[in-house]
Enzyme design. Structure first.
Site, PDB file in Angstrom:
ATOM      1  N   VAL A 197      26.202  21.126  49.064  1.00 49.62           N
ATOM      2  CA  VAL A 197      27.461  21.696  49.528  1.00 49.62           C
ATOM      3  C   VAL A 197      27.514  23.157  49.087  1.00 49.62           C
ATOM      4  CG1 VAL A 197      29.973  21.449  49.440  1.00 49.62           C
ATOM      5  CG2 VAL A 197      28.509  19.433  49.197  1.00 49.62           C
ATOM      6  N   CYS A 198      27.709  24.059  50.021  1.00 50.17           N
ATOM      7  CA  CYS A 198      27.745  25.485  49.673  1.00 50.17           C
ATOM      8  C   CYS A 198      28.892  25.733  48.715  1.00 50.17           C
ATOM      9  CB  CYS A 198      27.925  26.342  50.922  1.00 50.17           C
ATOM     10  SG  CYS A 198      28.122  28.104  50.510  1.00 50.17           S
ATOM     11  N   ILE A 199      28.566  26.217  47.524  1.00 50.82           N
ATOM     12  CA  ILE A 199      29.577  26.360  46.481  1.00 50.82           C
ATOM     13  C   ILE A 199      30.666  27.370  46.850  1.00 50.82           C
ATOM     14  CG2 ILE A 199      28.160  27.989  45.129  1.00 50.82           C
ATOM     15  CD1 ILE A 199      29.377  26.616  42.597  1.00 50.82           C
TER      16      ILE A 199
END
Lengths: 127, 96, 130
Positions: free
Chosen positions: C77-79
């Protein structure tokens, strides 16, 4: 751009940016992906397609609520070694824009060149 | 040969024009989600330039009651067929 | 072949995550290796730990977790996208002084570089947008 020179244009990643600044986060998030790839040493080609060409209009500002917008990031592209900025010629025409009046130097490509561009990059991301 | 995936109806979005503009002469187009509306006979005319290279996802047609309203020139594929199309193409571009 | 999936639509609001999940299942059914799923833009909502859809509706968050466990698929998940949208794991919640957290394993908050890596490493990267 002639079909020949488009076919010679090769990179690792082609990022197609189809959205205008501010209205949605697509342009910002697409640019972030391109920048990260370049920061990791990948050769990145950016294609501004459709409404995406308006991302290059000069004189943009922050959003009314202070949203950063993408113009400052675009101005930094050179620092990231992203030199290949392509704009869709038909979109420029549709918006009545001149490549020369955009905020960065770009090369206009016609829609017919896009297929060759996609074929010559191992990874294509559309935003 | 590339595969282009379109998930929006030509009736409501112009993105299908961008997909078509980006398609090479051997490329294929797969309609999924609301894009399967493009398989309806009157809307399939939008895709005349890619006749013979256009597919629609069966599950999405069925869910929308469009199984019997699919133009004959659009090839219906199931999920396994979708995967096969991606295997056969060098890469996939999504238009949404 | 090695497949990667980029998912940018939130569950329920658009069909993207449903299509992506079914595609992922079909990929493994055909014997391919699913190298990873990268969640970006509104796709980060697929990691929402507290999602509570009605019992008779698909539970995408659980479905992704199950797929990850069964086939050993990283869920990345793209932070940056996640933080903006209120998806924080315990570590980020603590860092930002927030009570509670909204992301847990097998979902992993990670940098956007992992998307580029996934895309270049895989034979096929399929994007599902909203």
């Amino acid at each position: 751009m002639s079909n020949d020179s488009t076919q010679r244009l090769r990179g690792d990643l082609l990022v197609i940016l189809r959205h205008a600044p501010h209205g949605t986060s697509w342009l910002r998030e697409g640019l972030d992906a391109a920048l990260v790839a370049a920061a990791f040493g990948r050769r990145v080609t950016l294609l501004f397609m459709g409404e995406g060409v308006t991302a290059l209009l000069p004189g943009q500002a922050a959003g009314p609520l202070g949203q950063k917008g993408t113009a400052p990031t675009l101005e930094m592209l050179e620092m990231y070694d992203i030199e290949t900025l392509l704009v869709e010629a038909e979109a420029l025409g549709r918006f009545g824009l001149d490549a020369d009046s955009l905020m960065l130097p770009t090369t206009a490509v016609s829609q017919g060149d896009i297929a060759a561009l996609a074929a010559s990059h191992p990874l294509v991301l559309t935003f | 040969m590339l595969l282009h995936i379109l998930n929006r109806s030509p009736a409501s979005s112009e993105v299908y024009r961008q997909a078509l503009a980006a398609m090479g002469p051997e490329d294929r187009l797969l309609l999924i989600e609301d894009g399967v509306q493009g398989a309806m006979p009157t809307l399939a005319t939008c895709f005349a330039s890619v006749r013979g290279r256009i597919h629609a996802l069966g599950d999405d047609l069925e869910a929308r009651g469009l199984s019997t309203l699919c133009a004959p020139e659009v090839e219906v594929v199931d999920m396994a067929g979708f995967v096969t199309l991606t295997e056969e193409a060098e890469r996939t571009l999504s238009w949404y | 072949m090695r497949y990667g999936i980029l998912l940018m639509g939130a569950p329920y609001s658009s069909q993207a995550s449903h299509s992506a999940l079914r595609f992922a299942e079909a990929v493994v059914a055909r014997g391919h290796r699913l190298e990873g799923i990268f969640f970006y833009h509104d796709g980060v909502q697929n990691a929402a730990r507290l999602a509570a859809p009605p019992q008779d509706e698909p539970h995408l968050v659980d479905a992704w977790a199950e797929l990850a466990r069964e086939y050993d698929v990283p869920l990345q998940v793209c932070i940056a996208a996640a933080l903006r949208r209120g998806l924080l794991d315990e570590r980020e919640a603590a860092r930002h002084g927030k009570q509670g957290h909204s992301v847990e394993a097998p979902f992993e908050l990670t940098g956007l570089g992992q998307l580029v890596d996934l895309g270049l490493r895989c034979d096929r990267l399929i994007t599902f947008g909203p």
